[in-house]
Design a protein around this motif. Sequence first.
Motif, PDB file in Angstrom:
ATOM      1  N   CYS A  29       0.844  -1.205   0.000  1.00 32.50           N
ATOM      2  CA  CYS A  29       0.000   0.000   0.000  1.00 32.50           C
ATOM      3  C   CYS A  29       0.878   1.254   0.000  1.00 32.50           C
ATOM      4  O   CYS A  29       2.028   1.234   0.434  1.00 32.50           O
ATOM      5  CB  CYS A  29      -0.978   0.002   1.175  1.00 32.50           C
ATOM      6  N   LYS A  30       0.332   2.321  -0.514  1.00 36.42           N
ATOM      7  CA  LYS A  30       1.090   3.573  -0.643  1.00 36.42           C
ATOM      8  C   LYS A  30       1.558   4.108   0.708  1.00 36.42           C
ATOM      9  O   LYS A  30       2.663   4.636   0.818  1.00 36.42           O
ATOM     10  CB  LYS A  30       0.264   4.634  -1.374  1.00 36.42           C
ATOM     11  N   ASN A  31       0.741   3.965   1.754  1.00 40.31           N
ATOM     12  CA  ASN A  31       1.164   4.471   3.054  1.00 40.31           C
ATOM     13  C   ASN A  31       2.310   3.661   3.639  1.00 40.31           C
ATOM     14  O   ASN A  31       3.216   4.224   4.251  1.00 40.31           O
ATOM     15  CB  ASN A  31      -0.010   4.544   4.025  1.00 40.31           C
ATOM     16  N   CYS A  32       2.305   2.355   3.434  1.00 32.76           N
ATOM     17  CA  CYS A  32       3.443   1.547   3.884  1.00 32.76           C
ATOM     18  C   CYS A  32       4.698   1.897   3.081  1.00 32.76           C
ATOM     19  O   CYS A  32       5.801   1.958   3.633  1.00 32.76           O
ATOM     20  CB  CYS A  32       3.150   0.053   3.772  1.00 32.76           C
ATOM     21  N   ARG A  34       5.401   4.806   1.835  1.00 31.28           N
ATOM     22  CA  ARG A  34       5.872   6.101   2.352  1.00 31.28           C
ATOM     23  C   ARG A  34       6.547   5.940   3.708  1.00 31.28           C
ATOM     24  O   ARG A  34       7.592   6.531   3.968  1.00 31.28           O
ATOM     25  CB  ARG A  34       4.712   7.080   2.455  1.00 31.28           C
ATOM     26  N   GLN A  35       5.919   5.142   4.593  1.00 33.01           N
ATOM     27  CA  GLN A  35       6.504   4.983   5.922  1.00 33.01           C
ATOM     28  C   GLN A  35       7.844   4.266   5.850  1.00 33.01           C
ATOM     29  O   GLN A  35       8.780   4.635   6.543  1.00 33.01           O
ATOM     30  CB  GLN A  35       5.567   4.217   6.853  1.00 33.01           C
ATOM     31  N   ASP A  62      -2.588   7.088  11.576  1.00 33.72           N
ATOM     32  CA  ASP A  62      -2.847   7.085  10.144  1.00 33.72           C
ATOM     33  C   ASP A  62      -4.221   6.465   9.920  1.00 33.72           C
ATOM     34  O   ASP A  62      -4.831   5.917  10.838  1.00 33.72           O
ATOM     35  CB  ASP A  62      -1.747   6.249   9.464  1.00 33.72           C
ATOM     36  N   LYS A  63      -4.709   6.516   8.719  1.00 38.50           N
ATOM     37  CA  LYS A  63      -5.951   5.855   8.331  1.00 38.50           C
ATOM     38  C   LYS A  63      -5.659   4.942   7.150  1.00 38.50           C
ATOM     39  O   LYS A  63      -4.949   5.337   6.216  1.00 38.50           O
ATOM     40  CB  LYS A  63      -7.021   6.867   7.897  1.00 38.50           C
ATOM     41  N   GLY A  64      -6.184   3.730   7.200  1.00 35.56           N
ATOM     42  CA  GLY A  64      -6.090   2.833   6.067  1.00 35.56           C
ATOM     43  C   GLY A  64      -7.111   3.234   5.010  1.00 35.56           C
ATOM     44  O   GLY A  64      -7.978   4.086   5.251  1.00 35.56           O
ATOM     45  N   GLU A  65      -7.027   2.628   3.851  1.00 35.46           N
ATOM     46  CA  GLU A  65      -7.971   2.946   2.783  1.00 35.46           C
ATOM     47  C   GLU A  65      -9.410   2.662   3.187  1.00 35.46           C
ATOM     48  O   GLU A  65     -10.339   3.312   2.739  1.00 35.46           O
ATOM     49  CB  GLU A  65      -7.617   2.180   1.509  1.00 35.46           C
ATOM     50  N   ARG A  72       1.014   3.771  13.551  1.00 37.37           N
ATOM     51  CA  ARG A  72       2.370   3.458  13.094  1.00 37.37           C
ATOM     52  C   ARG A  72       3.341   3.921  14.167  1.00 37.37           C
ATOM     53  O   ARG A  72       3.390   5.105  14.491  1.00 37.37           O
ATOM     54  CB  ARG A  72       2.640   4.125  11.751  1.00 37.37           C
ATOM     55  N   SER A  84       3.108  -1.648  13.603  1.00 36.44           N
ATOM     56  CA  SER A  84       1.822  -1.090  13.202  1.00 36.44           C
ATOM     57  C   SER A  84       0.753  -1.807  14.004  1.00 36.44           C
ATOM     58  O   SER A  84       0.847  -3.016  14.242  1.00 36.44           O
ATOM     59  CB  SER A  84       1.561  -1.286  11.704  1.00 36.44           C
TER      60      SER A  84
END
Length: 134
Positions: A29-32, A34-35, A62-65, A72, A84
């Motif tokens: 996922c994009k947030n992972c 980025r992190q 954070d918020k997941g999709e 995090r 996480s």
Amino acid sequence: MAKIEGGCLCGAVRYSTTAEPVMQAVCHCKNCQRQAGSGWSMIMGVPAAALTITGKVTTYEDKGESGGEVHRQFCPTCGSPLFSRVSAAPDLVFIKAGTLDDTSQFTPQMQFWTDSKQHWVDITGVPGFARNPG
């Protein structure tokens, strides 16, 4: 499995558990991304009650999709991402497998969010899901 131990880059945070991992996966996922500052995050889910943490962690909410909360956690000194915690699985902690002392203990069983994986990533032989499998 043997005792699972690990920690952050500077050593200020350490963790351990003797519990068997519930799951081992790669998240694209994009947030992972980025992190982790990488193409993915390698995670090992363990029972929260069985995980011992020494040292202080800082939490970014954070918020997941799906809209669910993703906490995090990272070392406030060196910035290493460590854990996480997700609202959908409150009894689990997802250890960032790159922080394991013995990374050979990590073998991904699945990968998810493959619809957002980097085009150069090919993890052959590991089942993938376009989004979250659950």
